[in-house]
Design a protein around this motif. Structure first.
Motif, PDB file in Angstrom:
ATOM      1  N   LEU A 116      64.783  17.690 -53.129  1.00 15.48           N
ATOM      2  CA  LEU A 116      63.698  17.537 -52.162  1.00 15.48           C
ATOM      3  C   LEU A 116      64.192  16.840 -50.900  1.00 15.48           C
ATOM      4  N   LEU A 117      65.070  15.873 -51.086  1.00 19.04           N
ATOM      5  CA  LEU A 117      65.666  15.179 -49.938  1.00 19.04           C
ATOM      6  C   LEU A 117      66.507  16.146 -49.115  1.00 19.04           C
ATOM      7  N   ARG A 118      67.281  16.941 -49.809  1.00 17.45           N
ATOM      8  CA  ARG A 118      68.178  17.880 -49.140  1.00 17.45           C
ATOM      9  C   ARG A 118      67.382  18.895 -48.316  1.00 17.45           C
ATOM     10  N   VAL A 119      66.358  19.478 -48.909  1.00 17.42           N
ATOM     11  CA  VAL A 119      65.533  20.487 -48.236  1.00 17.42           C
ATOM     12  C   VAL A 119      64.839  19.913 -46.996  1.00 17.42           C
ATOM     13  N   ASN A 120      64.419  18.656 -47.087  1.00 16.40           N
ATOM     14  CA  ASN A 120      63.664  18.048 -45.986  1.00 16.40           C
ATOM     15  C   ASN A 120      64.524  17.248 -45.007  1.00 16.40           C
ATOM     16  N   GLY A 121      65.822  17.224 -45.236  1.00 18.01           N
ATOM     17  CA  GLY A 121      66.724  16.568 -44.288  1.00 18.01           C
ATOM     18  C   GLY A 121      66.700  15.056 -44.328  1.00 18.01           C
ATOM     19  N   ILE A 122      66.456  14.494 -45.511  1.00 18.11           N
ATOM     20  CA  ILE A 122      66.462  13.033 -45.678  1.00 18.11           C
ATOM     21  C   ILE A 122      67.869  12.598 -46.086  1.00 18.11           C
ATOM     22  N   ASP A 123      68.401  11.618 -45.360  1.00 17.61           N
ATOM     23  CA  ASP A 123      69.774  11.172 -45.616  1.00 17.61           C
ATOM     24  C   ASP A 123      69.865  10.043 -46.642  1.00 17.61           C
ATOM     25  N   LYS A 124      68.927   9.103 -46.562  1.00 12.74           N
ATOM     26  CA  LYS A 124      68.972   7.906 -47.414  1.00 12.74           C
ATOM     27  C   LYS A 124      67.568   7.543 -47.879  1.00 12.74           C
ATOM     28  N   THR A 125      67.494   6.791 -48.981  1.00 13.97           N
ATOM     29  CA  THR A 125      66.192   6.308 -49.444  1.00 13.97           C
ATOM     30  C   THR A 125      66.259   4.835 -49.848  1.00 13.97           C
ATOM     31  N   ILE A 126      65.086   4.233 -49.888  1.00 19.63           N
ATOM     32  CA  ILE A 126      64.896   2.901 -50.471  1.00 19.63           C
ATOM     33  C   ILE A 126      64.022   3.088 -51.705  1.00 19.63           C
ATOM     34  N   VAL A 127      64.527   2.679 -52.864  1.00 19.55           N
ATOM     35  CA  VAL A 127      63.751   2.773 -54.104  1.00 19.55           C
ATOM     36  C   VAL A 127      63.003   1.451 -54.293  1.00 19.55           C
ATOM     37  N   VAL A 128      61.699   1.559 -54.495  1.00 21.44           N
ATOM     38  CA  VAL A 128      60.837   0.374 -54.571  1.00 21.44           C
ATOM     39  C   VAL A 128      60.324   0.192 -55.996  1.00 21.44           C
ATOM     40  N   GLN A 129      60.261  -1.072 -56.418  1.00 19.30           N
ATOM     41  CA  GLN A 129      59.833  -1.395 -57.789  1.00 19.30           C
ATOM     42  C   GLN A 129      58.482  -0.791 -58.115  1.00 19.30           C
ATOM     43  N   ALA A 130      58.330  -0.434 -59.392  1.00 22.24           N
ATOM     44  CA  ALA A 130      57.076   0.146 -59.862  1.00 22.24           C
ATOM     45  C   ALA A 130      56.484  -0.668 -61.009  1.00 22.24           C
ATOM     46  N   MET A 131      57.151  -1.775 -61.352  1.00 25.61           N
ATOM     47  CA  MET A 131      56.639  -2.665 -62.394  1.00 25.61           C
ATOM     48  C   MET A 131      57.181  -4.068 -62.166  1.00 25.61           C
ATOM     49  N   ASP A 132      56.371  -5.065 -62.469  1.00 25.23           N
ATOM     50  CA  ASP A 132      56.792  -6.457 -62.339  1.00 25.23           C
ATOM     51  C   ASP A 132      57.593  -6.849 -63.578  1.00 25.23           C
ATOM     52  N   SER A 133      58.821  -6.339 -63.651  1.00 22.74           N
ATOM     53  CA  SER A 133      59.659  -6.654 -64.812  1.00 22.74           C
ATOM     54  C   SER A 133      61.131  -6.590 -64.428  1.00 22.74           C
ATOM     55  N   TYR A 134      61.925  -7.381 -65.123  1.00 21.18           N
ATOM     56  CA  TYR A 134      63.378  -7.333 -64.903  1.00 21.18           C
ATOM     57  C   TYR A 134      63.929  -5.981 -65.332  1.00 21.18           C
ATOM     58  N   GLN A 135      63.330  -5.387 -66.355  1.00 22.34           N
ATOM     59  CA  GLN A 135      63.828  -4.092 -66.847  1.00 22.34           C
ATOM     60  C   GLN A 135      63.750  -3.024 -65.757  1.00 22.34           C
ATOM     61  N   ASP A 136      62.649  -3.026 -65.007  1.00 20.15           N
ATOM     62  CA  ASP A 136      62.480  -2.059 -63.924  1.00 20.15           C
ATOM     63  C   ASP A 136      63.516  -2.289 -62.834  1.00 20.15           C
ATOM     64  N   THR A 137      63.721  -3.544 -62.460  1.00 22.33           N
ATOM     65  CA  THR A 137      64.691  -3.859 -61.411  1.00 22.33           C
ATOM     66  C   THR A 137      66.105  -3.486 -61.850  1.00 22.33           C
ATOM     67  N   GLU A 138      66.457  -3.799 -63.088  1.00 19.93           N
ATOM     68  CA  GLU A 138      67.800  -3.464 -63.592  1.00 19.93           C
ATOM     69  C   GLU A 138      67.998  -1.952 -63.687  1.00 19.93           C
ATOM     70  N   TYR A 139      66.923  -1.234 -64.022  1.00 23.54           N
ATOM     71  CA  TYR A 139      66.969   0.224 -64.064  1.00 23.54           C
ATOM     72  C   TYR A 139      67.249   0.786 -62.668  1.00 23.54           C
ATOM     73  N   MET A 140      66.593   0.222 -61.655  1.00 23.84           N
ATOM     74  CA  MET A 140      66.825   0.670 -60.278  1.00 23.84           C
ATOM     75  C   MET A 140      68.233   0.351 -59.804  1.00 23.84           C
ATOM     76  N   ILE A 141      68.731  -0.826 -60.156  1.00 20.39           N
ATOM     77  CA  ILE A 141      70.099  -1.216 -59.775  1.00 20.39           C
ATOM     78  C   ILE A 141      71.104  -0.237 -60.378  1.00 20.39           C
ATOM     79  N   ASP A 142      70.901   0.080 -61.638  1.00 18.96           N
ATOM     80  CA  ASP A 142      71.787   1.016 -62.335  1.00 18.96           C
ATOM     81  C   ASP A 142      71.737   2.405 -61.691  1.00 18.96           C
ATOM     82  N   THR A 143      70.523   2.858 -61.353  1.00 16.60           N
ATOM     83  CA  THR A 143      70.366   4.173 -60.732  1.00 16.60           C
ATOM     84  C   THR A 143      71.012   4.196 -59.348  1.00 16.60           C
TER      85      THR A 143
END
Length: 285
Positions: free
Chosen positions: A45-72
């Motif tokens: 979807l990024l490629r088709v729409n010409g998006i170069d970079k993104t910011i991923v924003v937390q979706a849960m108030d938990s360390y698990q969510d933040t660590e999942y985003m860091i890993d991704t």
């Protein structure tokens, strides 16, 4: 379409994996988004729409969510940064966790699901104010999930109490687009915009509008935001996959661009990338 010679940055999108992290709020949502959404689904979807970079924003108030985003984020170059979570109402713990998280170069800010808190005044509690002061001491910004009318009014209070803190109002605080009301929201957004360290995201507006929304439904509200903040304090975000509740990635991108096409090339370039690069200190962008 896009930000001229600059990079196009989606400054607000999410991932969630229901097998790795618990997201209780998703059970209240439509089945359209109550499933796992990860980077391989967003990438084309990024490629088709010409998006170069993104910011991923937390979706849960938990360390698990933040660590999942860091890993991704570590596995995808197009993820320029993440906005994670620490317990702002427990300042000492927040300090310890921030010290660890900032070792990850893509950790760029913090958010808390204040709109999920029963107390609409959670953000201005003394312990949270202290936590925000800790956040400011690291030079990290705060994403404010202000849902009008409950939280936007607190942004000036935070700006006064924690003057070193940079903030960004997510989704323009969800203005009442569906009912076409603008005056009370415009008054409060204007007060927040008086503080130069307060920014805002043109994101999540489609889910605040009626089902058959178009760029015309968004234009009035985006125009107010441009007048009050200026393009150098505004940034685009898709709010994907929440965006799928009222359209899809492509519609959000194209309809937002229809509004931005009325602005100057420099203003458009700032909103579609330049502001996010400056605000989140995106290295090497």
């Amino acid at each position: 379409m896009g930000g001229g010679f600059g990079l196009n940055v989606d400054a607000h999108q999410h991932f969630w994996n229901l097998e790795k992290v618990n997201y209780p709020w998703l059970s209240q949502e439509s089945e359209i988004i109550n499933r796992t959404f990860e980077a391989p689904e967003l990438e084309p979807l990024l490629r088709v729409n010409g998006i170069d970079k993104t910011i991923v924003v937390q979706a849960m108030d938990s360390y698990q969510d933040t660590e999942y985003m860091i890993d991704t984020a570590a596995r995808y170059d197009w993820i320029a940064g993440i906005v994670g979570w620490v317990p702002l109402n427990r300042p000492e713990e927040a300090d310890q966790k921030l010290e660890a998280f900032i070792r990850h170069p893509k950790f760029k800010g913090v958010r808390h699901l204040i709109h999920e808190e029963e107390d609409p005044d959670w953000l201005i509690r003394d312990d949270v104010i202290e936590g925000l002061r800790v956040l400011a001491s690291y030079g990290l910004p705060f994403d404010v999930v202000a849902v009008f009318p409950n939280h936007l009014k607190h942004v000036p209070t935070i700006a006064e109490k924690v003057p070193d803190l940079k903030m960004v109002i997510d989704h323009l605080a969800k203005p009442p687009i569906k009912v076409g009301e603008i005056e009370s929201w415009a008054k409060e957004i204007s007060k927040a915009a008086e503080y130069t360290r307060v920014y805002a995201k043109i994101s999540g507006l489609n889910t605040a509008a009626s089902e058959k929304w178009t760029s015309e439904d968004l234009k009035l509200y985006i125009d107010v935001a441009l007048e009050k903040f200026g393009a150098k304090r505004l940034m685009f975000g898709s709010d994907w996959p929440v965006a799928n509740l009222a359209g899809d990635y492509h519609k959000v991108w194209t309809e937002t661009n229809k509004v931005l096409d009325h602005y100057s090339p420099l203003e458009k370039e700032a909103i579609l990338g330049g502001t996010a690069i400056e605000f989140y200190h995106l290295e090497g962008e």
